[in-house]
Each structure stands twice: as C-alpha cells, then as structure tokens.
Motif scaffolding. Structure first.
Motif, PDB file in Angstrom:
ATOM      1  N   VAL A 110       0.906  -1.048   0.389  1.00 57.58           N
ATOM      2  CA  VAL A 110       0.252  -0.186   0.108  1.00 57.58           C
ATOM      3  C   VAL A 110       0.389   1.039   0.357  1.00 57.58           C
ATOM      4  O   VAL A 110       1.466   1.342   0.851  1.00 57.58           O
ATOM      5  N   THR A 111       0.340   1.566  -1.319  1.00 63.42           N
ATOM      6  CA  THR A 111       1.069   3.543  -1.034  1.00 63.42           C
ATOM      7  C   THR A 111       0.861   4.782  -1.153  1.00 63.42           C
ATOM      8  O   THR A 111      -0.229   4.766  -2.071  1.00 63.42           O
ATOM      9  N   TYR A 136       3.879   0.646   3.076  1.00 64.40           N
ATOM     10  CA  TYR A 136       3.783  -0.828   3.630  1.00 64.40           C
ATOM     11  C   TYR A 136       3.968  -1.865   2.718  1.00 64.40           C
ATOM     12  O   TYR A 136       2.986  -1.720   1.787  1.00 64.40           O
ATOM     13  N   ARG A 137       4.408  -2.826   3.362  1.00 66.44           N
ATOM     14  CA  ARG A 137       4.362  -3.716   2.289  1.00 66.44           C
ATOM     15  C   ARG A 137       4.623  -5.111   3.762  1.00 66.44           C
ATOM     16  O   ARG A 137       5.666  -5.009   4.974  1.00 66.44           O
ATOM     17  N   LEU A 138       3.588  -6.335   3.403  1.00 68.56           N
ATOM     18  CA  LEU A 138       3.235  -6.841   4.497  1.00 68.56           C
ATOM     19  C   LEU A 138       3.397  -8.631   3.551  1.00 68.56           C
ATOM     20  O   LEU A 138       2.745  -9.246   2.901  1.00 68.56           O
ATOM     21  N   HIS A 193      11.355   0.897   8.871  1.00 67.90           N
ATOM     22  CA  HIS A 193      10.501  -0.393   9.570  1.00 67.90           C
ATOM     23  C   HIS A 193      10.563  -1.688   8.490  1.00 67.90           C
ATOM     24  O   HIS A 193      10.700  -1.555   7.522  1.00 67.90           O
ATOM     25  N   PRO A 194      10.745  -2.575   9.201  1.00 68.35           N
ATOM     26  CA  PRO A 194      11.108  -4.556   8.056  1.00 68.35           C
ATOM     27  C   PRO A 194       9.401  -3.792   7.280  1.00 68.35           C
ATOM     28  O   PRO A 194       9.642  -4.562   5.879  1.00 68.35           O
ATOM     29  N   ASN A 195       8.309  -3.377   7.933  1.00 70.81           N
ATOM     30  CA  ASN A 195       7.385  -3.130   6.280  1.00 70.81           C
ATOM     31  C   ASN A 195       6.853  -1.687   6.275  1.00 70.81           C
ATOM     32  O   ASN A 195       6.046  -1.982   5.068  1.00 70.81           O
TER      33      ASN A 195
END
Length: 299
Positions: free
Chosen positions: A50-51, A289-291, A258-260
């Motif tokens: 999500v960007t 944000y990446r999950l 952050h890792p995500n």
C-alpha cells in the motif's frame, strides 16, 4: 491581486489542457512502483503493498498542480495472479481529475524469467470550475459554465523480468475520450504508450545499482525519455537521479524505516528555461507499507 491570480489561472488552464491531452500524471518515484504506469507490474512487490503519494508541482505558482494517490496491489491465493487498485486525484488551476482504477495481473514462466500480463479499468471523474476564472464583471458570463463528467478508462501492460533484468510495455490509458460542453470540445484524452527497460547490477553483496530508461509515446505529442539510475544498500536505502529532458532533474531517496515501512522523497529541479522563470522545484513524498504473504506460486 485578482488580475495576477486570473493570469495565473489562464496560464495553468492552457498548461492543464495541453498536458491532459498529451500526458497523464508523471510521478518522480515511479521506478519504485511501476504499477502506476504498467498493470503488468501488479503484485511484483510479492507482498500486500500500500503506497500513499503526495506531489506538489511547480511550487511558488498559485494554482499549480497538486496530486495525491493511494496505490494498492497484492498477490492473491490464485497461483501467479495478483490484484490492484489505484485512486489518484490531480488538481491544476480550476480543473481536477480523479481516477478510480482496478486491475489484475497473471504471470507465466518464459525462458529464464517470467512474463506478467496485466489489465486495468475504471472511471475518471473530470471537473472544471470555469466560473472561478474571470477578470472583469462583463466577462463573468463567458466562464459561468463548469462541468463534471465521468469517462471510462481501460489499460493493459506486459512486464518481463529475470533476476538481473526487466522490461515492460504498456498503455495504461488506452481509450481516447472527449468531452464536449455546448458543442465545444473541452477535453481530449490521447492514447498513451510506455516502454521501460532496466537492469539490476550487483557490485557487492550489499550494494546494487539499477539503471533504467522510460520512454513515453503519446498520440500527437513528441516522444519523451527519462534516464534514471539509483543504488540500493542492503535493501535499506535507495537513492539516485532522474533526468527528464527538457523539463527537470530529480533527486530520489527512499529509506526503509521499519521492516514493513518505507519513506520516499523526490525533489525535481526545473531546467526548462520558460518555466524556470517562475518556479524551480517540485516536491514528492511517499509512504509504502508492505506485508509479506505466504502464498504458493507455481511456475
């Protein structure tokens, strides 16, 4: 003040209609998320991605373009498939354009890499408040009519990639829409074609250099080319340069905080001599944000 503002509005109106007829919105950080120009790239972050992007173009000019976007794409449980969504709102002077677009991609094994094929479609909401653009009372009636219209949009794209190379060709806005008000054409959308090619050059275990080129072809407009290069350090920091003649030179920066979570910033310095008389910069920020998803892929 009113006279100065009106002159600005007329200049921006001319720029808006010329730009809309020839070019869609150009983000400076597109190389970090090619789904904005190629639906074949949907899902290639291999995560739920999500960007959010905000862009302030030609700072210092009243009524200059402002753009906000929300971009989502993710693999799904269907093997080798992904879905995406984009909402983009662009304002310039007294005009605005909102895009609501859904898309999807499917990839197959091809040679030493993978070919991803994408389709997208949706609606564009086009508005023009011409009543805000007048100087004299006697001229108010000339601009009393604004309009809001909905038009369909359809696009397609192909994206081929290996571990060290990628290339794509797309037409994210393949329809030619026209809007008439009282028999006068107020808006014309031309077909857009994009081609991109790039490489991932590993110079050390920690550092990678990524040069790439983007070519835009629009019906009725000159061919344009972007030359880009950026480096990545341990997938934590990405920084580089983009040259878009004859318009601008951009500094690009993205950091994983952050890792995500990733934060990006681009500064465009205007090199066009005419536009450079009234402004010299454009700012763009992004948050991604990446999950990671555990999905089985079959190739």
């Amino acid at each position: 003040m009113r006279y100065k503002y009106t002159l600005t509005v007329f200049i921006l109106l001319f720029a808006a209609f010329s730009t809309v007829a020839q070019q869609q919105i150009n983000f400076s950080q597109y190389m970090f998320n090619l789904s904005t120009i190629n639906p074949g790239y949907i899902g290639k972050h291999e995560a739920l991605s999500v960007t959010a992007v905000s862009r302030w173009q030609w700072t210092g000019i009243e009524g200059a373009p402002k753009t906000q976007a929300l971009i989502f794409h993710s693999p799904i449980t269907v093997p080798n498939a992904a879905l995406g969504f984009q909402f983009v709102r662009d304002e310039i002077g007294v005009t605005s354009n909102s895009d609501v677009i859904f898309g999807g991609s499917y990839e197959i094994k091809l040679g030493s890499g993978y070919l991803s094929m994408g389709l997208q479609g949706g609606l564009q909401i086009l508005s023009n408040n011409l009543q805000d653009a007048y100087v004299l009372q006697s001229s108010q009636n000339d601009f009393a009519e604004g309009f809001t219209r909905l038009v369909p949009t359809v696009g397609y794209g192909f994206y081929y990639y290996t571990h060290d190379f990628y290339a794509g060709i797309s037409s994210p806005f393949a329809l030619q829409n026209s809007i008439e008000v009282d028999g006068v054409v107020q808006y014309t959308q031309r077909q857009h074609y994009y081609g991109t090619v790039g490489a991932n050059l590993r110079v050390s275990p920690e550092v990678k250099i990524v040069p790439n080129v983007l070519v835009r072809a629009v019906e009725g407009a000159p061919l344009t080319v972007d030359y880009n290069v950026y480096f990545t350090y341990e997938e934590l920091i990405e920084a580089g340069l983009s040259y878009r003649p004859p318009e601008s030179v951009s500094l690009l920066f993205q950091i994983r905080i952050h890792p995500n979570l990733r934060f990006g910033y681009a500064y465009d310095y205007v090199i066009n001599s005419t536009l450079g008389r009234v402004t010299n910069s454009t700012h763009e920020i992004s948050i991604n944000y990446r999950l990671k998803l555990i999905l089985e892929k079959f190739h």
